[in-house]
Design a protein around this motif. Sequence first.
Motif, PDB file in Angstrom:
ATOM      1  N   MET A  32       4.540   2.255  -2.390  1.00  0.00           N
ATOM      2  CA  MET A  32       3.268   2.983  -2.297  1.00  0.00           C
ATOM      3  C   MET A  32       2.682   3.292  -3.662  1.00  0.00           C
ATOM      4  SD  MET A  32       1.981   3.692   0.684  1.00  0.00           S
ATOM      5  CE  MET A  32       1.052   5.204   0.501  1.00  0.00           C
ATOM      6  N   SER A  36       1.447  -1.618  -5.411  1.00  0.00           N
ATOM      7  CA  SER A  36       1.689  -2.088  -4.047  1.00  0.00           C
ATOM      8  C   SER A  36       0.542  -2.987  -3.595  1.00  0.00           C
ATOM      9  CB  SER A  36       1.860  -0.909  -3.094  1.00  0.00           C
ATOM     10  OG  SER A  36       0.688  -0.156  -3.018  1.00  0.00           O
ATOM     11  N   GLY A  55       1.617   0.566   6.241  1.00  0.00           N
ATOM     12  CA  GLY A  55       0.813   1.392   5.368  1.00  0.00           C
ATOM     13  C   GLY A  55       0.004   2.393   6.182  1.00  0.00           C
ATOM     14  N   ILE A  56      -0.892   3.051   5.527  1.00  0.00           N
ATOM     15  CA  ILE A  56      -1.833   3.968   6.181  1.00  0.00           C
ATOM     16  C   ILE A  56      -3.053   3.111   6.515  1.00  0.00           C
ATOM     17  CG2 ILE A  56      -3.221   6.050   5.907  1.00  0.00           C
ATOM     18  CD1 ILE A  56      -1.144   6.859   3.691  1.00  0.00           C
ATOM     19  N   PHE A  73      -0.186   6.194  10.208  1.00  0.00           N
ATOM     20  CA  PHE A  73       0.017   6.858   8.920  1.00  0.00           C
ATOM     21  C   PHE A  73       1.393   6.530   8.361  1.00  0.00           C
ATOM     22  CE2 PHE A  73      -3.334   8.983  11.095  1.00  0.00           C
ATOM     23  CZ  PHE A  73      -4.282   9.125  10.104  1.00  0.00           C
ATOM     24  N   GLY A  74       1.584   5.240   8.056  1.00  0.00           N
ATOM     25  CA  GLY A  74       2.840   4.776   7.496  1.00  0.00           C
ATOM     26  C   GLY A  74       3.895   4.608   8.570  1.00  0.00           C
ATOM     27  N   ARG A 122      -1.722  10.103  -7.357  1.00  0.00           N
ATOM     28  CA  ARG A 122      -1.096   9.453  -6.191  1.00  0.00           C
ATOM     29  C   ARG A 122      -1.411  10.224  -4.911  1.00  0.00           C
ATOM     30  NH1 ARG A 122       3.819   9.180  -3.240  1.00  0.00           N
ATOM     31  NH2 ARG A 122       4.342   7.049  -2.695  1.00  0.00           N
ATOM     32  N   GLU A 123      -1.271  11.542  -4.940  1.00  0.00           N
ATOM     33  CA  GLU A 123      -1.567  12.359  -3.758  1.00  0.00           C
ATOM     34  C   GLU A 123      -3.038  12.249  -3.374  1.00  0.00           C
ATOM     35  OE1 GLU A 123       0.173  13.509  -6.412  1.00  0.00           O
ATOM     36  OE2 GLU A 123       2.155  13.608  -5.491  1.00  0.00           O
ATOM     37  N   LEU A 125      -4.989   9.657  -3.966  1.00  0.00           N
ATOM     38  CA  LEU A 125      -5.179   8.317  -3.389  1.00  0.00           C
ATOM     39  C   LEU A 125      -4.737   8.283  -1.928  1.00  0.00           C
ATOM     40  CD1 LEU A 125      -3.962   6.060  -6.341  1.00  0.00           C
ATOM     41  CD2 LEU A 125      -6.247   6.010  -5.301  1.00  0.00           C
ATOM     42  N   ILE A 126      -3.609   8.896  -1.633  1.00  0.00           N
ATOM     43  CA  ILE A 126      -3.101   8.930  -0.257  1.00  0.00           C
ATOM     44  C   ILE A 126      -4.052   9.706   0.650  1.00  0.00           C
ATOM     45  CG2 ILE A 126      -1.242   9.804   1.224  1.00  0.00           C
ATOM     46  CD1 ILE A 126       0.686   9.079  -1.117  1.00  0.00           C
ATOM     47  N   ARG A 129      -7.054   7.591   1.340  1.00  0.00           N
ATOM     48  CA  ARG A 129      -6.747   6.510   2.280  1.00  0.00           C
ATOM     49  C   ARG A 129      -6.640   7.039   3.714  1.00  0.00           C
ATOM     50  NH1 ARG A 129      -8.140   1.882   3.585  1.00  0.00           N
ATOM     51  NH2 ARG A 129      -6.716   0.986   5.084  1.00  0.00           N
ATOM     52  N   GLN A 130      -5.959   8.174   3.890  1.00  0.00           N
ATOM     53  CA  GLN A 130      -5.825   8.760   5.225  1.00  0.00           C
ATOM     54  C   GLN A 130      -7.190   9.090   5.816  1.00  0.00           C
ATOM     55  OE1 GLN A 130      -3.182  12.000   4.253  1.00  0.00           O
ATOM     56  NE2 GLN A 130      -1.390  10.899   5.000  1.00  0.00           N
TER      57      GLN A 130
END
Length: 145
Positions: A32, A36, A55-56, A73-74, A122-123, A125-126, A129-130
């Motif tokens: 992740m 990735s 992935g998400i 969600f993964g 990173r958080e 970006l996640i 994406r979510q």
Amino acid sequence: MAKLQLRIITADSMKVDEPVDMIIMRCLLEDMGEHSAMGEIGVLPNHMPLSGVLGINPLRIFNDGTERRMALFGGVVTIRDNVATLMTEQALWSDEIDSTTAKSDLDTANNALSTADPTNRREALIATRQASVLVEVGSYSSTRR
């Protein structure tokens, strides 16, 4: 015609357990992190065995001429003997998503991403994406579950 048994298992329930014609999902090819990569995989009945990391992303489910989408969600996927088992923390149908809230969450996540320092990138970006997946799946009209 042969069918593929689709099982989607979340932390609290068996979300889906039904025969389908095909699924299309995106899997991680590495981790992740920043390096990735995503790849789409279409799975039909009699697919070769495989395991992967989800992935998400949206999951596309095709059956009897209709397409449905679900936000994943993964998680992990295994395919063996005409059974596709997806285990994920959370899976939502389009009618379980509040589109207005999803769009607001996406705006908030994009703003956080634009101002994120390297330790929080990173958080951010996640979260972006979510929220993007929720907006995409939430805007898709589900014909049936």
